[in-house]
Design a protein around this motif. Structure first.
Motif, PDB file in Angstrom:
ATOM      1  N   GLN A 153       9.228   3.440   5.209  1.00 45.24           N
ATOM      2  CA  GLN A 153       8.618   4.715   4.860  1.00 45.24           C
ATOM      3  C   GLN A 153       7.120   4.556   4.637  1.00 45.24           C
ATOM      4  O   GLN A 153       6.667   3.534   4.132  1.00 45.24           O
ATOM      5  N   ILE A 154       6.371   5.586   5.028  1.00 43.83           N
ATOM      6  CA  ILE A 154       4.965   5.698   4.663  1.00 43.83           C
ATOM      7  C   ILE A 154       4.835   7.008   3.893  1.00 43.83           C
ATOM      8  O   ILE A 154       5.120   8.080   4.440  1.00 43.83           O
TER       9      ILE A 154
ATOM     10  N   GLY B 201       0.833  -1.189   0.000  1.00 44.46           N
ATOM     11  CA  GLY B 201       0.000   0.000   0.000  1.00 44.46           C
ATOM     12  C   GLY B 201       0.868   1.239   0.000  1.00 44.46           C
ATOM     13  O   GLY B 201       1.737   1.418  -0.844  1.00 44.46           O
ATOM     14  N   GLU B 202       0.633   2.149   0.978  1.00 46.01           N
ATOM     15  CA  GLU B 202       1.435   3.368   1.043  1.00 46.01           C
ATOM     16  C   GLU B 202       2.754   3.157   1.748  1.00 46.01           C
ATOM     17  O   GLU B 202       3.562   4.068   1.873  1.00 46.01           O
ATOM     18  N   LEU B 203       2.989   1.950   2.243  1.00 42.29           N
ATOM     19  CA  LEU B 203       4.189   1.654   3.024  1.00 42.29           C
ATOM     20  C   LEU B 203       5.248   0.961   2.167  1.00 42.29           C
ATOM     21  O   LEU B 203       4.935   0.078   1.369  1.00 42.29           O
ATOM     22  N   SER B 204       6.499   1.369   2.325  1.00 44.37           N
ATOM     23  CA  SER B 204       7.604   0.726   1.620  1.00 44.37           C
ATOM     24  C   SER B 204       8.686   0.360   2.613  1.00 44.37           C
ATOM     25  O   SER B 204       8.917   1.067   3.601  1.00 44.37           O
ATOM     26  N   ILE B 205       9.348  -0.759   2.355  1.00 50.04           N
ATOM     27  CA  ILE B 205      10.428  -1.237   3.215  1.00 50.04           C
ATOM     28  C   ILE B 205      11.657  -1.478   2.357  1.00 50.04           C
ATOM     29  O   ILE B 205      11.610  -2.250   1.400  1.00 50.04           O
TER      30      ILE B 205
ATOM     31  N   ILE C 159       5.635  -0.019  17.761  1.00 52.38           N
ATOM     32  CA  ILE C 159       5.617   0.012  16.294  1.00 52.38           C
ATOM     33  C   ILE C 159       4.271   0.509  15.793  1.00 52.38           C
ATOM     34  O   ILE C 159       4.191   1.361  14.898  1.00 52.38           O
ATOM     35  N   ARG C 160       3.204  -0.011  16.355  1.00 54.06           N
ATOM     36  CA  ARG C 160       1.861   0.402  15.939  1.00 54.06           C
ATOM     37  C   ARG C 160       1.642   1.891  16.179  1.00 54.06           C
ATOM     38  O   ARG C 160       1.059   2.588  15.332  1.00 54.06           O
TER      39      ARG C 160
ATOM     40  N   GLN D   6       0.870   7.326  13.343  1.00 50.60           N
ATOM     41  CA  GLN D   6       1.112   8.745  13.115  1.00 50.60           C
ATOM     42  C   GLN D   6       0.934   9.113  11.645  1.00 50.60           C
ATOM     43  O   GLN D   6       0.744  10.288  11.313  1.00 50.60           O
ATOM     44  N   TYR D   7       0.995   8.089  10.761  1.00 50.22           N
ATOM     45  CA  TYR D   7       0.967   8.358   9.317  1.00 50.22           C
ATOM     46  C   TYR D   7      -0.116   7.598   8.562  1.00 50.22           C
ATOM     47  O   TYR D   7      -0.410   7.929   7.411  1.00 50.22           O
ATOM     48  N   THR D   8      -0.699   6.566   9.156  1.00 51.58           N
ATOM     49  CA  THR D   8      -1.667   5.750   8.434  1.00 51.58           C
ATOM     50  C   THR D   8      -2.672   5.129   9.393  1.00 51.58           C
ATOM     51  O   THR D   8      -2.349   4.891  10.567  1.00 51.58           O
ATOM     52  N   GLU D   9      -3.866   4.859   8.898  1.00 48.60           N
ATOM     53  CA  GLU D   9      -4.874   4.154   9.690  1.00 48.60           C
ATOM     54  C   GLU D   9      -4.827   2.654   9.436  1.00 48.60           C
ATOM     55  O   GLU D   9      -5.525   1.895  10.100  1.00 48.60           O
TER      56      GLU D   9
END
Length: 224
Positions: free
Chosen positions: A144-145, A132-136, A199-200, A205-208
């Motif tokens: 990153q989000i 999704g909007e998250l990359s590793i 972690i959650r 802070q950046y995604t639901e």
């Protein structure tokens, strides 16, 4: 082997014993008898650090906080403290593992080698995966989000990496601990619970999106 090991502890007898043992194992051993000396010897760029928590003037927790912006190498706490909050404080300061005194040299050696091997495996990963909007970025050990990079501790990142590389699979807390810390011994589920909670909170802070799901009575899994 050629690994450089820095041991910071105010117990001279223990330092002498550990130096003798690990030099026989072909490590290059550097020792420091207090936190200030340990900070000074960081310039020698160790591959891994053994750090006593209970030292006068500058304790191990503070030493770890000060070195974390200068090195990414594993830090293993040597401690006689076994209370949950002491463990959480050590990991929160940037530590990667802890071993309680008194300890067996073979177990300590195995933990050190497991962390070093995991570091080598991590350096070999260069692929970037997107969820999704998250990359590793597994090579850079960065999450990153959108355009924001999450500030994760070393152990927090290790949990994200392990779960995200096995999406949809459920892992018990003890299994996660064993895997990310490179141990064959039983894990400490209290530590994993606290780390997953942090972690959650950072992700929220950046995604639901809840990337780490709780499977009640079983453990955690990375959402597919």
């Amino acid at each position: 082997m050629g690994y450089r090991l820095l041991i910071i502890d105010d117990d001279r007898a223990l330092l002498k014993m550990l130096r003798r043992y690990f030099e026989m194992k072909k490590y290059e051993v550097i020792t420091a008898e207090n936190g200030a000396e340990g900070l000074e010897k960081m310039k020698l760029q160790p591959d891994i650090i053994l750090l006593d928590i209970n030292m006068p003037w500058i304790d191990g927790i503070e030493v770890c906080r000060r070195i974390r912006d200068k090195t990414a190498c594993p830090v293993l706490f040597l401690t006689a403290r076994t209370e949950e909050q002491d463990i959480v404080n050590g990991l929160s300061s940037g530590g990667d593992d802890y071993i309680c005194k008194p300890f067996g040299l073979k177990e300590l050696d195995a933990r050190i080698m497991a962390h070093l091997k995991r570091e080598e495996r991590g350096r070999s990963r260069t692929k970037r995966r997107f969820r999704g909007e998250l990359s590793i970025d597994y090579g850079a050990k960065a999450v990153q989000i959108h355009e924001a990079e999450l500030e994760l501790t070393k152990l927090e990142y290790a949990i994200v990496e392990f779960l995200s590389m096995n999406p949809g699979m459920v892992f018990e807390k003890e299994r996660i601990y064993e895997r990310v810390c490179g141990l064959d011994a039983g894990g400490d589920s209290r530590v994993i619970t606290e780390l997953v909670r942090r972690i959650r909170n950072k992700l929220r802070q950046y995604t639901e999106t809840e990337y780490i799901e709780t499977v009640w009575g079983m453990g955690y899994r990375w959402k597919k």
